[in-house]
Design a protein around this motif. Sequence first.
Motif, PDB file in Angstrom:
ATOM      1  N   ALA A 129       0.878  -1.176   0.000  1.00  0.00           N
ATOM      2  CA  ALA A 129       0.000   0.000   0.000  1.00  0.00           C
ATOM      3  C   ALA A 129       0.914   1.225   0.000  1.00  0.00           C
ATOM      4  O   ALA A 129       1.515   1.561   1.019  1.00  0.00           O
ATOM      5  CB  ALA A 129      -0.916  -0.006   1.210  1.00  0.00           C
ATOM      6  N   LEU A 130       1.044   1.862  -1.164  1.00  0.00           N
ATOM      7  CA  LEU A 130       1.964   2.984  -1.339  1.00  0.00           C
ATOM      8  C   LEU A 130       1.443   4.270  -0.716  1.00  0.00           C
ATOM      9  O   LEU A 130       2.215   5.126  -0.295  1.00  0.00           O
ATOM     10  CB  LEU A 130       2.200   3.242  -2.834  1.00  0.00           C
ATOM     11  CG  LEU A 130       2.739   2.083  -3.648  1.00  0.00           C
ATOM     12  CD1 LEU A 130       2.755   2.442  -5.125  1.00  0.00           C
ATOM     13  CD2 LEU A 130       4.132   1.701  -3.162  1.00  0.00           C
ATOM     14  N   GLY A 131       0.147   4.412  -0.711  1.00  0.00           N
ATOM     15  CA  GLY A 131      -0.488   5.628  -0.235  1.00  0.00           C
ATOM     16  C   GLY A 131      -1.963   5.566  -0.559  1.00  0.00           C
ATOM     17  O   GLY A 131      -2.556   4.480  -0.559  1.00  0.00           O
ATOM     18  N   THR A 132      -2.539   6.733  -0.885  1.00  0.00           N
ATOM     19  CA  THR A 132      -3.972   6.801  -1.145  1.00  0.00           C
ATOM     20  C   THR A 132      -4.271   7.822  -2.241  1.00  0.00           C
ATOM     21  O   THR A 132      -3.428   8.657  -2.572  1.00  0.00           O
ATOM     22  CB  THR A 132      -4.753   7.261   0.098  1.00  0.00           C
ATOM     23  OG1 THR A 132      -4.421   8.620   0.376  1.00  0.00           O
ATOM     24  CG2 THR A 132      -4.479   6.397   1.299  1.00  0.00           C
ATOM     25  N   ILE A 133      -5.490   7.739  -2.727  1.00  0.00           N
ATOM     26  CA  ILE A 133      -6.112   8.892  -3.359  1.00  0.00           C
ATOM     27  C   ILE A 133      -7.275   9.241  -2.447  1.00  0.00           C
ATOM     28  O   ILE A 133      -7.868   8.352  -1.823  1.00  0.00           O
ATOM     29  CB  ILE A 133      -6.585   8.639  -4.804  1.00  0.00           C
ATOM     30  CG1 ILE A 133      -7.623   7.527  -4.881  1.00  0.00           C
ATOM     31  CG2 ILE A 133      -5.392   8.370  -5.704  1.00  0.00           C
ATOM     32  CD1 ILE A 133      -8.313   7.417  -6.230  1.00  0.00           C
ATOM     33  N   CYS A 134      -7.559  10.529  -2.339  1.00  0.00           N
ATOM     34  CA  CYS A 134      -8.662  10.921  -1.470  1.00  0.00           C
ATOM     35  C   CYS A 134      -9.259  12.244  -1.910  1.00  0.00           C
ATOM     36  O   CYS A 134      -8.629  13.013  -2.634  1.00  0.00           O
ATOM     37  CB  CYS A 134      -8.217  11.006  -0.013  1.00  0.00           C
ATOM     38  SG  CYS A 134      -7.115  12.391   0.331  1.00  0.00           S
ATOM     39  N   VAL A 135     -10.478  12.449  -1.465  1.00  0.00           N
ATOM     40  CA  VAL A 135     -11.159  13.726  -1.625  1.00  0.00           C
ATOM     41  C   VAL A 135     -11.698  14.118  -0.258  1.00  0.00           C
ATOM     42  O   VAL A 135     -12.065  13.252   0.544  1.00  0.00           O
ATOM     43  CB  VAL A 135     -12.293  13.664  -2.673  1.00  0.00           C
ATOM     44  CG1 VAL A 135     -11.714  13.413  -4.058  1.00  0.00           C
ATOM     45  CG2 VAL A 135     -13.323  12.614  -2.348  1.00  0.00           C
ATOM     46  N   ILE A 161     -14.193   5.948  -6.011  1.00  0.00           N
ATOM     47  CA  ILE A 161     -12.841   6.141  -5.485  1.00  0.00           C
ATOM     48  C   ILE A 161     -12.008   4.869  -5.653  1.00  0.00           C
ATOM     49  O   ILE A 161     -10.822   4.928  -5.968  1.00  0.00           O
ATOM     50  CB  ILE A 161     -12.865   6.648  -4.018  1.00  0.00           C
ATOM     51  CG1 ILE A 161     -11.534   7.320  -3.648  1.00  0.00           C
ATOM     52  CG2 ILE A 161     -13.168   5.544  -3.026  1.00  0.00           C
ATOM     53  CD1 ILE A 161     -11.383   8.711  -4.132  1.00  0.00           C
ATOM     54  N   LYS A 162     -12.616   3.701  -5.481  1.00  0.00           N
ATOM     55  CA  LYS A 162     -11.894   2.438  -5.668  1.00  0.00           C
ATOM     56  C   LYS A 162     -11.489   2.262  -7.132  1.00  0.00           C
ATOM     57  O   LYS A 162     -10.368   1.833  -7.426  1.00  0.00           O
ATOM     58  CB  LYS A 162     -12.743   1.275  -5.172  1.00  0.00           C
ATOM     59  CG  LYS A 162     -12.850   1.238  -3.651  1.00  0.00           C
ATOM     60  CD  LYS A 162     -13.914   0.327  -3.118  1.00  0.00           C
ATOM     61  CE  LYS A 162     -13.841  -1.085  -3.531  1.00  0.00           C
ATOM     62  NZ  LYS A 162     -14.870  -1.937  -2.911  1.00  0.00           N
TER      63      LYS A 162
END
Length: 189
Positions: free
Chosen positions: A148-154, A170-171
């Motif tokens: 898990a490198l990081g995320t995308i988020c809003v 988002i997925k």
Amino acid sequence: MTYDPTGHLLLTPIDKEAPSRVQRLRQLGLGEHADPAFDAFADRLAEVTGAPFSMVNFIDENRQFFAGLHTPTGTHSGSELGAAAASAGVSRYMARDHGYCPHVVVRRKALVLEDVCDYPRFAGNPVVDEIGIRSYLGAPLIDRTGMALGTICVVDTEPRPWGRAGLETIKSLAAELIEQIHRREDGRI
């Protein structure tokens, strides 16, 4: 989870994969520099979800780095996440104990918080008072190695009914960005 001496639940989960993540991020050349492609992806993410703020976020042992950033003003210089955020000193870097992305990375699952104040575990996070965050939608960026490198988020400063549609969006976008990262690694971009 750990507890502080006063007996309050600390909000940031223990991240045993952080050292391995840092190595993988370095191998991929990610997590240290703003990236126009990630800024463009964050812009698209904001457009698709209608959120005022969006990020492509890579996380190490101590901090989060927004390699891609969208703000309502369109500023990508790093110092502007809105007036409250700017006054709180928020930039492309954020402490690991701020926000909800560290939870997504450790859980390895998307997280939907339509109103963070509805969740005692998350309502006390510093981003609520310091920046005014009221809703969050994020998904992990899990690469081909299983890291898990990081995320995308809003995020938004108002409660948002993200619902099942927001979760699926988002997925799907996280999977799309991981494919882009894999193409970079393979030299196809």
